[in-house]
Design an enzyme around this catalytic site. Structure first.
Site, PDB file in Angstrom:
ATOM      1  N   HIS A 176       0.838  -1.203   0.000  1.00 32.24           N
ATOM      2  CA  HIS A 176       0.000   0.000   0.000  1.00 32.24           C
ATOM      3  C   HIS A 176       0.872   1.252   0.000  1.00 32.24           C
ATOM      4  CE1 HIS A 176      -3.674   2.305   1.497  1.00 32.24           C
ATOM      5  NE2 HIS A 176      -2.685   3.147   1.720  1.00 32.24           N
ATOM      6  N   GLU A 177       1.829   1.311   0.914  1.00 36.11           N
ATOM      7  CA  GLU A 177       2.687   2.493   1.030  1.00 36.11           C
ATOM      8  C   GLU A 177       3.663   2.598  -0.142  1.00 36.11           C
ATOM      9  OE1 GLU A 177       1.741   4.711   3.026  1.00 36.11           O
ATOM     10  OE2 GLU A 177       0.400   3.418   4.160  1.00 36.11           O
TER      11      GLU A 177
ATOM     12  N   HIS B 110       1.988   4.168  -3.053  1.00 39.58           N
ATOM     13  CA  HIS B 110       1.921   5.627  -2.926  1.00 39.58           C
ATOM     14  C   HIS B 110       3.203   6.271  -3.459  1.00 39.58           C
ATOM     15  CE1 HIS B 110      -1.844   6.318  -0.895  1.00 39.58           C
ATOM     16  NE2 HIS B 110      -1.544   5.487   0.094  1.00 39.58           N
TER      17      HIS B 110
END
Length: 165
Positions: A71-72, A75
């Protein structure tokens, strides 16, 4: 194997996959375990860094790693590819999550204990009582003044309101 090592391995595997699929050569981000509070992770484009909540990592192990690390990373790569003006969980980020074969969920559902308990202090004005955080209480002790949004009177320490407005 330590959860921190497993998180690093997941980060390396996920980055290799994205670089291969997208024809990029993004470097491995710095992985820090210093995030506190309710957030599971945070991507910092300015210093190409991912911060993880070590308490949540230790409590939720492999599920946390499989969800939060990609997820990170998504980003970071989305911002590197498209600029920082894109929506954090917009179509660019979702496309990267699809490449990583991970669900594009925005919020985690881990049980979280607050990092600290904030004390409340009783203050009053002309119309009612207020409960201020320890942060605002310390600021008042240092000379800061706060006014009631309803009656405009400066708040003073104590529980009972003054005469009604």
């Amino acid at each position: 194997m330590l959860p921190e090592r497993r998180a690093m391995d997941c980060l390396q595997d996920s980055l290799e996959r994205l670089n291969r699929e997208l024809g990029r050569e993004d470097p491995l981000p710095l992985l820090r375990f210093d995030l506190r509070g309710r957030s599971a992770g945070q991507a910092r484009l300015a210093n190409w860094c991912i911060r993880l909540n070590l308490d949540l990592l230790r409590q939720h192990g492999d599920v946390f790693i499989a969800d939060t690390v990609p997820h990170e990373l998504a980003h970071l790569v989305a911002y590197a590819m498209f600029g920082s003006r894109i929506r954090p969980h917009g179509k660019e980020w979702r496309a990267l999550m699809q490449l990583l074969e991970r669900p594009a969920t925005v919020c985690h559902s881990y049980a979280v204990q607050p990092a600290r308990r904030v004390s409340r202090y009783a203050y009053r004005c002309a119309c009612r009582s207020h409960q201020l955080s320890s942060i605002r209480h310390r600021r008042i002790l240092a000379g800061q003044a706060y006014a009631c949004r309803r009656c405009g009177q400066t708040l003073t320490e104590g529980d009972a309101p003054h005469a009604a407005c």
